[in-house]
Design an enzyme around this catalytic site. Structure first.
Site, PDB file in Angstrom:
ATOM      1  N   GLU A   1       0.921  -1.193  -0.021  1.00 35.24           N
ATOM      2  CA  GLU A   1      -0.094  -0.065  -0.057  1.00 35.24           C
ATOM      3  C   GLU A   1       0.766   1.364  -0.268  1.00 35.24           C
ATOM      4  O   GLU A   1       0.694   2.302  -0.730  1.00 35.24           O
ATOM      5  CB  GLU A   1      -0.960   0.200   1.294  1.00 35.24           C
ATOM      6  CG  GLU A   1      -1.755  -1.252   1.401  1.00 35.24           C
ATOM      7  CD  GLU A   1      -1.076  -2.227   2.130  1.00 35.24           C
ATOM      8  OE1 GLU A   1      -0.085  -2.473   1.877  1.00 35.24           O
ATOM      9  OE2 GLU A   1      -1.963  -3.068   3.033  1.00 35.24           O
TER      10      GLU A   1
ATOM     11  N   CYS B   1      -2.189  -3.734   7.236  1.00 39.96           N
ATOM     12  CA  CYS B   1      -1.680  -3.919   8.434  1.00 39.96           C
ATOM     13  C   CYS B   1      -1.931  -2.711   9.374  1.00 39.96           C
ATOM     14  O   CYS B   1      -1.931  -1.692   8.949  1.00 39.96           O
ATOM     15  CB  CYS B   1      -0.280  -4.420   8.610  1.00 39.96           C
ATOM     16  SG  CYS B   1       0.802  -3.205   8.120  1.00 39.96           S
TER      17      CYS B   1
ATOM     18  N   CYS C   1      -0.068   0.223   7.653  1.00 37.90           N
ATOM     19  CA  CYS C   1      -0.532   0.749   6.228  1.00 37.90           C
ATOM     20  C   CYS C   1      -1.808   1.427   6.339  1.00 37.90           C
ATOM     21  O   CYS C   1      -2.192   2.183   5.710  1.00 37.90           O
ATOM     22  CB  CYS C   1      -0.740  -0.629   5.530  1.00 37.90           C
ATOM     23  SG  CYS C   1       0.863  -1.053   4.830  1.00 37.90           S
TER      24      CYS C   1
ATOM     25  N   THR D   1      22.663 -39.602   3.360  1.00 33.41           N
ATOM     26  CA  THR D   1      22.791 -38.834   2.329  1.00 33.41           C
ATOM     27  C   THR D   1      24.168 -38.099   2.280  1.00 33.41           C
ATOM     28  O   THR D   1      24.948 -38.030   1.078  1.00 33.41           O
ATOM     29  CB  THR D   1      21.721 -38.086   1.840  1.00 33.41           C
ATOM     30  OG1 THR D   1      20.361 -38.796   1.937  1.00 33.41           O
ATOM     31  CG2 THR D   1      21.836 -37.471   0.498  1.00 33.41           C
TER      32      THR D   1
ATOM     33  N   LEU E   1      24.344 -29.202  -1.934  1.00 34.57           N
ATOM     34  CA  LEU E   1      22.722 -28.475  -1.579  1.00 34.57           C
ATOM     35  C   LEU E   1      22.828 -27.098  -1.958  1.00 34.57           C
ATOM     36  O   LEU E   1      21.956 -26.240  -0.802  1.00 34.57           O
ATOM     37  CB  LEU E   1      22.436 -28.883  -0.237  1.00 34.57           C
ATOM     38  CG  LEU E   1      22.311 -30.409  -0.049  1.00 34.57           C
ATOM     39  CD1 LEU E   1      21.734 -30.837   1.420  1.00 34.57           C
ATOM     40  CD2 LEU E   1      21.576 -31.159  -0.945  1.00 34.57           C
TER      41      LEU E   1
ATOM     42  N   GLU F   1      15.280 -33.824   0.481  1.00 31.67           N
ATOM     43  CA  GLU F   1      16.072 -34.197  -0.379  1.00 31.67           C
ATOM     44  C   GLU F   1      16.610 -35.561   0.265  1.00 31.67           C
ATOM     45  O   GLU F   1      17.733 -36.061  -0.442  1.00 31.67           O
ATOM     46  CB  GLU F   1      17.222 -33.160  -1.087  1.00 31.67           C
ATOM     47  CG  GLU F   1      16.743 -32.226  -1.812  1.00 31.67           C
ATOM     48  CD  GLU F   1      17.708 -31.675  -2.853  1.00 31.67           C
ATOM     49  OE1 GLU F   1      18.190 -32.688  -3.545  1.00 31.67           O
ATOM     50  OE2 GLU F   1      17.837 -30.423  -2.946  1.00 31.67           O
TER      51      GLU F   1
ATOM     52  N   PRO G   1      15.691 -42.709   1.312  1.00 34.77           N
ATOM     53  CA  PRO G   1      14.444 -43.265   1.527  1.00 34.77           C
ATOM     54  C   PRO G   1      14.054 -43.440   3.361  1.00 34.77           C
ATOM     55  O   PRO G   1      12.787 -43.087   3.529  1.00 34.77           O
ATOM     56  CB  PRO G   1      14.640 -44.746   1.331  1.00 34.77           C
ATOM     57  CG  PRO G   1      15.940 -44.683   0.410  1.00 34.77           C
ATOM     58  CD  PRO G   1      16.685 -43.671   0.711  1.00 34.77           C
TER      59      PRO G   1
ATOM     60  N   THR H   1      14.702 -41.094   5.775  1.00 38.40           N
ATOM     61  CA  THR H   1      14.206 -39.685   5.923  1.00 38.40           C
ATOM     62  C   THR H   1      12.835 -39.626   5.149  1.00 38.40           C
ATOM     63  O   THR H   1      11.705 -38.812   5.882  1.00 38.40           O
ATOM     64  CB  THR H   1      15.302 -38.750   5.312  1.00 38.40           C
ATOM     65  OG1 THR H   1      16.482 -39.073   5.924  1.00 38.40           O
ATOM     66  CG2 THR H   1      14.782 -37.371   5.948  1.00 38.40           C
TER      67      THR H   1
HETATM   68  C1  AOF Z   1       0.369  -5.164   4.568  1.00 43.59           C
HETATM   69  N1  AOF Z   1       0.773  -4.810   3.490  1.00 43.59           N
HETATM   70  O1  AOF Z   1       2.447  -5.429   1.826  1.00 43.59           O
HETATM   71  C2  AOF Z   1       2.217  -6.766   3.892  1.00 43.59           C
HETATM   72  C3  AOF Z   1       1.734  -6.853   4.891  1.00 43.59           C
HETATM   73  O2  AOF Z   1       7.095  -6.562   9.948  1.00 43.59           O
HETATM   74  P1  AOF Z   1       6.644  -6.340   8.925  1.00 43.59           P
HETATM   75  O3  AOF Z   1       6.300  -4.750   8.765  1.00 43.59           O
HETATM   76  O4  AOF Z   1       7.314  -6.797   7.799  1.00 43.59           O
HETATM   77  O5  AOF Z   1       5.045  -6.754   8.799  1.00 43.59           O
HETATM   78  C4  AOF Z   1       4.837  -8.078   8.523  1.00 43.59           C
HETATM   79  C5  AOF Z   1       3.178  -8.645   8.608  1.00 43.59           C
HETATM   80  O6  AOF Z   1       2.372  -7.747   7.843  1.00 43.59           O
HETATM   81  C6  AOF Z   1       3.553  -9.824   7.717  1.00 43.59           C
HETATM   82  O7  AOF Z   1       3.445 -10.988   8.647  1.00 43.59           O
HETATM   83  C7  AOF Z   1       1.982  -9.886   7.455  1.00 43.59           C
HETATM   84  O8  AOF Z   1       0.818 -10.082   8.528  1.00 43.59           O
HETATM   85  C8  AOF Z   1       1.592  -8.144   7.149  1.00 43.59           C
HETATM   86  N2  AOF Z   1       2.135  -8.200   5.648  1.00 43.59           N
HETATM   87  N3  AOF Z   1       0.643  -6.041   5.470  1.00 43.59           N
HETATM   88  O9  AOF Z   1      -0.617  -4.328   4.983  1.00 43.59           O
HETATM   89  C9  AOF Z   1       2.026  -5.521   2.702  1.00 43.59           C
HETATM   90  N4  AOF Z   1       3.417  -7.465   3.267  1.00 43.59           N
HETATM   91 ZN    ZN Z   2       1.174  -3.094   6.083  1.00 44.10          ZN
END
Ligand code: AOF
Ligand code: ZN
Length: 367
Positions: free
Chosen positions: A56, A82, A91, A203, A211, A290, A293, A295
């Protein structure tokens, strides 16, 4: 709620731009956002990398850079905004300050620290919120994140390569590659999709694998995890002597700087549940198995294998070691074939837990 085809195309656009963060945002989900004003997309944003702007916030910046005011626009965002101070400010606040009048959300955020709050806060501020547009598509895109929020453990993909009789190794010869170049590339793409690779100590003793991701470009390397209950790993093995990280899980012996103690289950093996819980606690959302058997059998019998990539080659081993897991065993584990590929002559069957689906039509290789 019914949606117009125009609204659907805006959210599809947001899902599309979210893809640009693939491989760089863990443990966060892929998130995309577009701002729409007078029926026109004026800005796009996506969560590009961990610690970077949320979708956002990037979209709001993008509008300004494109010479538009975000004021009065509608935000189409694939995840509920968030409302917490994490690696970035909330946001919800950015959207309010930017004067966004309406927010359309594809999927709610199940993260306990942001659950439900984002939408409530926006509504309390008088912003119109509608949710559920292309919810399934968005859920599919952020499947590892949603699965992790719900189960606190990573999704597990088992990769196996076999000869024409279903054997995974030939005791009559030195360990060697027997799959096609295309299969080798695909395995490196698969490594790129995951946060860690788990193998058993046998392995390491037999193959001394690196790896690492070498055949395709990658900014990061997965953590290598060795299940080694009795700490038999050779000190000169590649995994312990290159610059990348290896975690050795054992349950007795001296503690090494790079190693970690795990309690064995009753049968004497380290419990797959405990390993996945530990990795889940560290924010790991995708694992590649990877190992050999035993595991594979352990994880499968614990019901902890979500996907299987089964590579069958034309080679015939002289003294074969059978994989020991049949198609019937996979079906009994509630798995079904969801995709088939030909990788340079190798026949590949992709199995998945019912209802989980396959990440993309060509996964793990690029579309
Ligand atoms: C949003 N917009 O683009 C994303 C969100 O600790 P931070 O700031 O990296 O936030 C991580 C958490 O925020 C993530 O686990 C998820 O719940 C949310 N991600 N939220 O509004 C975004 N990537
Ligand atoms: Zn956010």
């Amino acid at each position: 709620m019914s949606w117009s085809s125009e609204e659907m195309s805006f959210m599809a656009h947001a899902i599309e731009v979210a893809e640009r963060g693939r491989g760089r945002v863990r443990p966060n989900p892929l998130v995309g956002c577009v701002l729409v004003k007078n029926g026109k997309v004026i800005a796009e944003g996506w969560h590009d990398h961990l610690g970077g702007l949320h979708a956002e916030q990037m979209a709001i910046h993008d509008a300004e850079e494109n010479g538009y005011s975000p004021n009065g626009s509608t935000a189409y965002v694939t995840l509920e905004p968030c409302n917490h101070h994490g690696r970035t400010p909330p946001c919800t606040e950015s959207l309010m300050w930017a004067g966004i009048k309406e927010v359309v959300v594809a999927h709610r955020d199940p993260n306990p620290t942001v659950r439900g709050n984002g939408i409530n806060v926006l509504e309390n501020e008088g912003i119109v919120v509608r949710e559920g547009l292309l919810q399934d598509e968005a859920a599919f895109q952020m499947q590892p994140f949603l699965h992790w929020c719900e189960n606190m453990r990573p999704l597990v993909t088992l990769k196996v390569a076999m000869d024409c009789d279903g054997n995974v190794d030939d005791l009559a010869s030195e360990s060697h590659r027997f799959t096609s170049e295309a299969s080798l590339d695909a395995v490196h793409y698969l490594r790129k999709e995951v946060d860690a690779i788990i193998i058993g100590v046998e392995t390491v003793q037999r193959d001394d694998p690196a790896l690492t991701i070498r055949r395709v470009e990658s900014e990061k390397q997965p953590l290598r995890v060795v299940m080694d209950r009795t700490l038999r790993i050779p000190q000169d093995s590649r995994l312990l002597n290159d610059e990348h990280e290896t975690l050795v899980l054992h349950s007795q012996g001296d503690e090494f700087e790079w190693s970690q103690r795990m309690a064995p289950a009753e049968d004497g093996f380290i419990s797959p549940e405990a390993v996945l819980r530990m990795l889940g606690d560290r924010g790991f959302q995708e694992i590649l198995l990877e190992g050999g058997p035993s595991t594979a059998q352990h994880f499968l019998s614990s019901g902890l294998v979500d996907r299987v990539v089964l590579i069958s080659t034309d080679t015939q081993f002289k003294q074969g070691v059978p994989f020991g897991i049949s198609n019937e065993d996979l079906r009994a584990n509630d798995m079904e074939v969801v995709n088939e590929f030909d990788w340079g002559g190798d026949k590949v069957h992709c199995w998945s837990k019912k209802g989980l689906g396959w990440p993309t039509s060509s996964w793990p290789t690029p579309l």
